[in-house]
Write an enzyme that holds these catalytic residues in place. Sequence first.
Site, PDB file in Angstrom:
ATOM      1  CD  GLU A   1     -22.386 -30.825 -13.607  1.00  0.00           C
ATOM      2  OE1 GLU A   1     -22.461 -31.155 -14.802  1.00  0.00           O
ATOM      3  OE2 GLU A   1     -22.088 -31.627 -12.700  1.00  0.00           O
TER       4      GLU A   1
ATOM      5  CB  CYS B   1     -27.445 -28.692 -19.841  1.00  0.00           C
ATOM      6  SG  CYS B   1     -28.008 -29.817 -18.569  1.00  0.00           S
TER       7      CYS B   1
ATOM      8  CE  LYS C   1     -25.499 -14.533  -9.699  1.00  0.00           C
ATOM      9  NZ  LYS C   1     -26.530 -14.262 -10.739  1.00  0.00           N
TER      10      LYS C   1
ATOM     11  CD  GLU D   1     -25.727 -25.071 -24.493  1.00  0.00           C
ATOM     12  OE1 GLU D   1     -25.065 -24.107 -24.072  1.00  0.00           O
ATOM     13  OE2 GLU D   1     -26.122 -25.995 -23.763  1.00  0.00           O
TER      14      GLU D   1
HETATM   15  P1  NAD Z   1     -24.629 -18.182 -17.670  1.00  0.00           P
HETATM   16  O1  NAD Z   1     -23.281 -18.760 -17.691  1.00  0.00           O
HETATM   17  O2  NAD Z   1     -24.906 -16.948 -18.445  1.00  0.00           O
HETATM   18  O3  NAD Z   1     -25.088 -17.840 -16.178  1.00  0.00           O
HETATM   19  C1  NAD Z   1     -25.111 -18.816 -15.167  1.00  0.00           C
HETATM   20  C2  NAD Z   1     -24.937 -18.142 -13.821  1.00  0.00           C
HETATM   21  O4  NAD Z   1     -23.623 -17.588 -13.753  1.00  0.00           O
HETATM   22  C3  NAD Z   1     -25.900 -16.988 -13.562  1.00  0.00           C
HETATM   23  O5  NAD Z   1     -26.293 -17.001 -12.210  1.00  0.00           O
HETATM   24  C4  NAD Z   1     -25.046 -15.773 -13.860  1.00  0.00           C
HETATM   25  O6  NAD Z   1     -25.476 -14.630 -13.174  1.00  0.00           O
HETATM   26  C5  NAD Z   1     -23.697 -16.234 -13.360  1.00  0.00           C
HETATM   27  N1  NAD Z   1     -22.529 -15.538 -13.925  1.00  0.00           N
HETATM   28  C6  NAD Z   1     -22.414 -14.930 -15.128  1.00  0.00           C
HETATM   29  N2  NAD Z   1     -21.186 -14.396 -15.271  1.00  0.00           N
HETATM   30  C7  NAD Z   1     -20.504 -14.672 -14.141  1.00  0.00           C
HETATM   31  C8  NAD Z   1     -19.185 -14.408 -13.691  1.00  0.00           C
HETATM   32  N3  NAD Z   1     -18.314 -13.714 -14.432  1.00  0.00           N
HETATM   33  N4  NAD Z   1     -18.810 -14.845 -12.484  1.00  0.00           N
HETATM   34  C9  NAD Z   1     -19.674 -15.556 -11.721  1.00  0.00           C
HETATM   35  N5  NAD Z   1     -20.944 -15.832 -12.083  1.00  0.00           N
HETATM   36  C10 NAD Z   1     -21.352 -15.403 -13.288  1.00  0.00           C
HETATM   37  O7  NAD Z   1     -25.608 -19.363 -18.098  1.00  0.00           O
HETATM   38  P2  NAD Z   1     -27.172 -19.278 -18.378  1.00  0.00           P
HETATM   39  O8  NAD Z   1     -27.356 -18.594 -19.681  1.00  0.00           O
HETATM   40  O9  NAD Z   1     -27.851 -18.767 -17.155  1.00  0.00           O
HETATM   41  O10 NAD Z   1     -27.556 -20.819 -18.497  1.00  0.00           O
HETATM   42  C11 NAD Z   1     -27.557 -21.537 -19.683  1.00  0.00           C
HETATM   43  C12 NAD Z   1     -26.310 -22.395 -19.797  1.00  0.00           C
HETATM   44  O11 NAD Z   1     -26.237 -23.293 -18.696  1.00  0.00           O
HETATM   45  C13 NAD Z   1     -26.282 -23.261 -21.028  1.00  0.00           C
HETATM   46  O12 NAD Z   1     -25.016 -23.227 -21.613  1.00  0.00           O
HETATM   47  C14 NAD Z   1     -26.569 -24.655 -20.477  1.00  0.00           C
HETATM   48  O13 NAD Z   1     -26.086 -25.723 -21.253  1.00  0.00           O
HETATM   49  C15 NAD Z   1     -25.893 -24.585 -19.165  1.00  0.00           C
HETATM   50  N6  NAD Z   1     -26.424 -25.622 -18.273  1.00  0.00           N
HETATM   51  C16 NAD Z   1     -25.631 -26.712 -17.980  1.00  0.00           C
HETATM   52  C17 NAD Z   1     -26.112 -27.728 -17.174  1.00  0.00           C
HETATM   53  C18 NAD Z   1     -25.247 -28.909 -16.834  1.00  0.00           C
HETATM   54  O14 NAD Z   1     -25.558 -29.582 -15.860  1.00  0.00           O
HETATM   55  N7  NAD Z   1     -24.197 -29.200 -17.563  1.00  0.00           N
HETATM   56  C19 NAD Z   1     -27.411 -27.644 -16.658  1.00  0.00           C
HETATM   57  C20 NAD Z   1     -28.184 -26.537 -16.979  1.00  0.00           C
HETATM   58  C21 NAD Z   1     -27.678 -25.528 -17.788  1.00  0.00           C
END
Ligand code: NAD
Length: 488
Positions: free
Chosen positions: A248, A282, A173, A381
């Site tokens: 992550e 991240c 997804k 962040e």
């Molecule tokens: P997000 O949490 O908004 O979304 C991530 C994914 O989760 C998307 O596909 C979204 O559709 C899905 N999602 C959202 N709500 C959900 C739910 N209730 N149930 C299941 N899936 C759901 O994150 P984002 O804004 O897309 O990404 C940015 C974030 O990702 C930042 O906080 C960044 O630090 C983090 N990130 C972490 C790493 C790591 O390895 N630690 C790497 C890259 C990004």
Amino acid sequence: MKLEHYIDGAHVPSASGATFHAIEPATNQVSLTVAAGEAGDVDAAVRAARKAFTDGPWPRMNGEQRAVILRGIAHAVESRDEMIAEVECADTGLPITQARGQARRAAQNFRFFADVISDLGEDVYRVGAAQLNYVVRKPVGVAGLITPWNTPFMLETWKLAPALAAGCPVVLKPAEWSPLSASLLPQIMEEAGLPTGVFNLVHGIGETAGAALVAHPDVPVISFTGETTTGQTIMRSAAAHLKTLSMELGGKSPLVVFEDADLERALDAAVFGVFSLNGERCTASSRVLVERSRYAEFVNRLAERAAKVRVGPPADPATELGALIHPEHYERVMGYVRSGVEEGARLVAGGSRPEGLPDGNFLSATVFADVTAGMRIFQEEIFGPVVCVTPFDGEAEAIELANATQYGLAAYVWTNDLRRAHRLAHSIEAGMLWINSQNVRDLRTPFGGIKSSGVGREGGRHSIDLFTEPHIVHVATEDLPVPRFGVG
Ligand code: NAD
């Protein structure tokens, strides 16, 4: 352009016909109409994957057989890497030169996990001549992969490669703000000869499609990368079925510069660490802590360098900083810039839209100095091209400041004192720490964070552990004494 799901080897719309729009960050014009997956679509994808798990060849192949197909996937990625980079650049606003690097890394992910799975041994424990205990690693089952919008293609492949290597069929997804590059995957998988039903893709909104995947009883493992709060929601939902999880999550990583550091190199690393990938990274070094004796000099030079970071159209090869992903995210980042000013931090570079870029989500490379630990820009962040600089006096204060947020993903320490470098490495709360280096990855090593930055590790054997269950088989190779009950 229209994007559909890919379920059981076929491109299909949502059963309900629902769609959503995605936009190009450089213009904020609608560029895509995307199928919006709902619970029924997720269920169809999981059923296809489940069938591939129970009846199909993929989980039954040995590691080397799967590795051959993974290498084919790597080749299929490489053969279209320029197209992948262009798609990613348009869909996410990443500068084209950096999108190219991410496409190359995607191919490397598949080659790397092909090697890991071909080399994978299984443990044997012998108890003298009497007992042989051996471990069989079995694929867990259908893997649910949920990915964010930053470097989407690379992060999708970072999860797909080990899940497939381990023998798990998958349902991916992708993030709703960057769905385009994932839609190249079906053809890539078909070209490489991955059996039908092993790779499934459901587009959609997180709270609907993502949540349905997490709640599905036939998905025993979820690998998630995204925001900390989303991770918490997922963990709560996954508890109902006691799923295996890899989380992550977010970060606010410190880059600590001591008086004796090579200042030039530390500066290069600080600039690259927070302004590359649009700061939407991240592991971005978003908090720079500098020993007071070098603080003024460092702040001045960082501001000078930030002012020269070339912000521009993502497709222009000269661009170093492109467009942020979405107007909503842009507003959020600008809100942090306003908050920094209001809380009394000193804005020494950027903070506004650069001239000549009236449309799209462009922000100049932004530097705040004199940031204190209580400020929101220090604690939260921002996930954009904004760096906070804070002075410290001595090692103890450096550690205290480095650890003063809820996050613990990455950290970077710059010093030429070897013993101090190691003391810091052991005292800073972070899953990953680099000494005198920018973020250079070794794919074998554990990737992940502590505190609010995550649970579990991915990378090398750690990813294979996530997608396999170890089964232990105990064999008596001699007659072991059995206590005799019920003989009177
Ligand atoms: P997000 O949490 O908004 O979304 C991530 C994914 O989760 C998307 O596909 C979204 O559709 C899905 N999602 C959202 N709500 C959900 C739910 N209730 N149930 C299941 N899936 C759901 O994150 P984002 O804004 O897309 O990404 C940015 C974030 O990702 C930042 O906080 C960044 O630090 C983090 N990130 C972490 C790493 C790591 O390895 N630690 C790497 C890259 C990004």
